[in-house]
Design a protein around this motif. Structure first.
Motif, PDB file in Angstrom:
ATOM      1  N   PRO A 220       0.893  -1.167   0.093  1.00 17.60           N
ATOM      2  CA  PRO A 220      -0.285  -0.508   0.061  1.00 17.60           C
ATOM      3  C   PRO A 220       0.898   1.294   0.296  1.00 17.60           C
ATOM      4  O   PRO A 220       0.780   1.970  -1.061  1.00 17.60           O
ATOM      5  N   GLU A 221       1.626   1.466   0.609  1.00 21.80           N
ATOM      6  CA  GLU A 221       2.815   2.342   1.046  1.00 21.80           C
ATOM      7  C   GLU A 221       3.468   2.565  -0.607  1.00 21.80           C
ATOM      8  O   GLU A 221       3.788   4.475  -0.953  1.00 21.80           O
ATOM      9  N   ASP A 222       3.703   1.843  -1.294  1.00 16.99           N
ATOM     10  CA  ASP A 222       3.842   2.569  -3.265  1.00 16.99           C
ATOM     11  C   ASP A 222       2.571   3.107  -3.256  1.00 16.99           C
ATOM     12  O   ASP A 222       3.588   4.271  -4.375  1.00 16.99           O
ATOM     13  N   ILE A 223       1.556   3.106  -3.730  1.00 19.93           N
ATOM     14  CA  ILE A 223       1.030   3.528  -4.135  1.00 19.93           C
ATOM     15  C   ILE A 223       0.381   4.765  -3.209  1.00 19.93           C
ATOM     16  O   ILE A 223       0.486   5.991  -4.205  1.00 19.93           O
ATOM     17  N   ALA A 224       0.231   4.698  -1.900  1.00 15.14           N
ATOM     18  CA  ALA A 224       0.058   5.991  -1.621  1.00 15.14           C
ATOM     19  C   ALA A 224       1.649   7.015  -2.077  1.00 15.14           C
ATOM     20  O   ALA A 224       1.321   8.746  -2.407  1.00 15.14           O
ATOM     21  N   ALA A 225       2.558   6.639  -2.162  1.00 15.49           N
ATOM     22  CA  ALA A 225       4.226   7.917  -2.656  1.00 15.49           C
ATOM     23  C   ALA A 225       3.570   7.970  -3.963  1.00 15.49           C
ATOM     24  O   ALA A 225       3.263   9.512  -4.358  1.00 15.49           O
ATOM     25  N   ALA A 226       3.174   6.987  -4.991  1.00 11.94           N
ATOM     26  CA  ALA A 226       2.696   7.927  -6.225  1.00 11.94           C
ATOM     27  C   ALA A 226       1.750   9.228  -5.589  1.00 11.94           C
ATOM     28  O   ALA A 226       1.731   9.996  -7.162  1.00 11.94           O
ATOM     29  N   VAL A 227       0.793   8.396  -5.280  1.00  6.53           N
ATOM     30  CA  VAL A 227      -0.301   9.274  -4.349  1.00  6.53           C
ATOM     31  C   VAL A 227      -0.373  10.868  -4.427  1.00  6.53           C
ATOM     32  O   VAL A 227      -0.331  11.653  -5.129  1.00  6.53           O
ATOM     33  N   ALA A 228       0.941  11.018  -3.955  1.00  6.65           N
ATOM     34  CA  ALA A 228       1.654  11.620  -2.972  1.00  6.65           C
ATOM     35  C   ALA A 228       2.075  12.473  -3.450  1.00  6.65           C
ATOM     36  O   ALA A 228       2.256  14.153  -3.522  1.00  6.65           O
ATOM     37  N   PHE A 229       3.163  12.048  -4.940  1.00  5.42           N
ATOM     38  CA  PHE A 229       3.502  12.818  -5.950  1.00  5.42           C
ATOM     39  C   PHE A 229       2.599  13.973  -6.690  1.00  5.42           C
ATOM     40  O   PHE A 229       2.650  14.487  -6.651  1.00  5.42           O
ATOM     41  N   LEU A 230       1.577  13.102  -7.169  1.00  6.28           N
ATOM     42  CA  LEU A 230       0.292  13.490  -8.032  1.00  6.28           C
ATOM     43  C   LEU A 230      -0.179  14.565  -6.853  1.00  6.28           C
ATOM     44  O   LEU A 230      -0.763  15.559  -7.822  1.00  6.28           O
ATOM     45  N   ALA A 231      -0.289  14.615  -5.830  1.00  2.00           N
ATOM     46  CA  ALA A 231      -1.054  15.052  -5.275  1.00  2.00           C
ATOM     47  C   ALA A 231      -0.680  17.102  -4.858  1.00  2.00           C
ATOM     48  O   ALA A 231      -0.963  17.305  -4.778  1.00  2.00           O
ATOM     49  N   SER A 232       0.595  16.447  -5.234  1.00  2.00           N
ATOM     50  CA  SER A 232       1.145  17.798  -4.601  1.00  2.00           C
ATOM     51  C   SER A 232       2.224  18.746  -5.570  1.00  2.00           C
ATOM     52  O   SER A 232       1.895  18.221  -7.264  1.00  2.00           O
ATOM     53  N   GLU A 233       2.692  19.688  -5.165  1.00  2.63           N
ATOM     54  CA  GLU A 233       3.129  20.126  -6.036  1.00  2.63           C
ATOM     55  C   GLU A 233       3.794  19.895  -7.112  1.00  2.63           C
ATOM     56  O   GLU A 233       4.187  20.717  -8.302  1.00  2.63           O
ATOM     57  N   ASP A 234       5.085  19.391  -6.582  1.00  3.02           N
ATOM     58  CA  ASP A 234       5.864  18.512  -7.688  1.00  3.02           C
ATOM     59  C   ASP A 234       5.609  18.140  -8.609  1.00  3.02           C
ATOM     60  O   ASP A 234       5.707  17.945 -10.095  1.00  3.02           O
ATOM     61  N   ALA A 235       3.740  18.011  -8.826  1.00  5.41           N
ATOM     62  CA  ALA A 235       3.107  17.556 -10.333  1.00  5.41           C
ATOM     63  C   ALA A 235       2.379  18.463 -10.461  1.00  5.41           C
ATOM     64  O   ALA A 235       1.374  18.104 -11.127  1.00  5.41           O
ATOM     65  N   ALA A 236       2.727  19.718 -10.351  1.00  6.87           N
ATOM     66  CA  ALA A 236       2.028  20.899 -10.653  1.00  6.87           C
ATOM     67  C   ALA A 236       1.622  21.230 -12.129  1.00  6.87           C
ATOM     68  O   ALA A 236       0.212  21.666 -12.718  1.00  6.87           O
ATOM     69  N   TRP A 237       2.626  20.999 -13.036  1.00  5.96           N
ATOM     70  CA  TRP A 237       2.309  20.368 -14.252  1.00  5.96           C
ATOM     71  C   TRP A 237       1.857  19.780 -15.314  1.00  5.96           C
ATOM     72  O   TRP A 237       2.165  18.994 -16.751  1.00  5.96           O
ATOM     73  N   ILE A 238       1.215  18.854 -14.507  1.00  6.63           N
ATOM     74  CA  ILE A 238       0.740  16.983 -14.953  1.00  6.63           C
ATOM     75  C   ILE A 238      -0.554  17.159 -14.534  1.00  6.63           C
ATOM     76  O   ILE A 238      -0.807  16.882 -13.390  1.00  6.63           O
ATOM     77  N   THR A 239      -1.176  16.693 -15.365  1.00  9.67           N
ATOM     78  CA  THR A 239      -3.031  16.872 -15.371  1.00  9.67           C
ATOM     79  C   THR A 239      -3.104  15.384 -17.052  1.00  9.67           C
ATOM     80  O   THR A 239      -2.719  15.237 -17.568  1.00  9.67           O
ATOM     81  N   GLY A 240      -4.395  14.764 -16.317  1.00  7.96           N
ATOM     82  CA  GLY A 240      -5.316  13.986 -17.068  1.00  7.96           C
ATOM     83  C   GLY A 240      -4.445  12.154 -17.344  1.00  7.96           C
ATOM     84  O   GLY A 240      -4.478  11.732 -18.963  1.00  7.96           O
ATOM     85  N   VAL A 241      -3.432  12.208 -17.010  1.00  8.67           N
ATOM     86  CA  VAL A 241      -2.579  10.915 -16.457  1.00  8.67           C
ATOM     87  C   VAL A 241      -2.668   9.536 -16.599  1.00  8.67           C
ATOM     88  O   VAL A 241      -3.150  10.086 -15.317  1.00  8.67           O
TER      89      VAL A 241
END
Length: 268
Positions: A220-241
């Motif tokens: 579960p922590e593997d998935i949580a880490a990916a969610v944290a990235f996409l939800a963070s401002e580190d992914a501010a220019w990523i959408t629809g992926v």
């Protein structure tokens, strides 16, 4: 080392958060500074998970939410805003799964309908209720949907797979519509993950691990880490992926590779 506080001052709502991927995601985002509302169809389970996070010094509340019920999804969003004063991130994790019967003719309409209603339409209900608040987050708002590799390739489970494929499509259409409102929408597609739902079937997980190029099933922590990235401002220019977090299962076929190599000398 203390976790990075990428979510300091942010409020998060997670569905299906009483255990498994949802609970791990709540812990990860709360550890990074978020105030998290854990919702679940089992209110007692959500309350227990939230209490465990508070015992760790994290900010977490719980609420009952059946995503098949519009009133409950609306109420869950209202609860998050009432308790935290805002809503910045929605994680749609709730799902329904029915194993396929032996024969296609034995697929029941009610099982098909429930899997699509909870997994796909439930995500729409939550996004619809949350969107005005996510827009009010001033460019910080985002939705992360939890899909599956079942939505990308054939791993069985007709209704569940169709629902997850639909969720990937909904992610893209919502991303296109909501970008002008400053809200990003992305999806994480897990492979096989060792969650409490696999209790009593550990042998199946062990067999599945043999087919993963990285040699294990997910945590579960593997998935949580990916969610944290996409939800963070580190992914501010990523959408629809759609981001596969799958140990390589979508790009590798361990069984076939082994069959083709049988009896052949190893290449250097």
């Amino acid at each position: 080392m203390a976790p990075t506080k990428r979510f300091e001052g942010c409020a998060v709502l997670i569905t299906g958060a009483g255990r498994g991927i949802g609970e791990a995601t709540a812990r990860r985002l709360a550890a990074e500074g978020a105030a998290v509302l854990l919702t679940d169809i089992d209110g007692e389970r959500a309350a227990k998970a939230a209490a465990a996070l508070r015992a760790e010094g994290l900010t977490a509340e719980a609420a009952l939410c059946d995503v098949a019920d519009r009133e409950q999804t609306d109420a869950a969003v209202a609860t998050a805003v009432d308790r935290f004063g805002r809503l910045d991130v929605l994680v749609n994790n709730a799902y329904s799964f029915h194993q396929d019967p032996e024969s296609l003719e034995d697929v029941r309409d009610e099982d098909w309908a429930l899997d699509l209603d909870i997994t796909l339409t439930g995500a729409l209900r939550c996004a619809r209720a949350a969107m005005p608040h996510l827009e009010a987050a001033g460019g910080r708002g985002c939705v992360v949907n939890i899909g599956s590799v079942n939505g990308e390739q054939d791993f069985g489970a007709h209704a569940y797979s169709a629902a997850k494929a639909g969720l990937a499509s909904l992610t893209r259409t919502l991303a296109g519509q909501c970008a002008a409102r400053g809200v990003r929408v992305n999806l994480v597609a897990p492979g096989t993950v060792a969650t409490p739902g696999w209790a009593g079937r550990e042998a199946s997980l062990q067999r599945a691990a043999e087919h993963y190029p990285l040699g294990r099933v997910g945590r579960p922590e593997d998935i949580a880490a990916a969610v944290a990235f996409l939800a963070s401002e580190d992914a501010a220019w990523i959408t629809g992926v759609t981001l596969p977090v799958d140990g390589g299962i979508l790009i590798g076929n361990v069984g076939l590779r082994g069959a083709l190599r049988a009896g052949r000398p190893r290449t250097p």
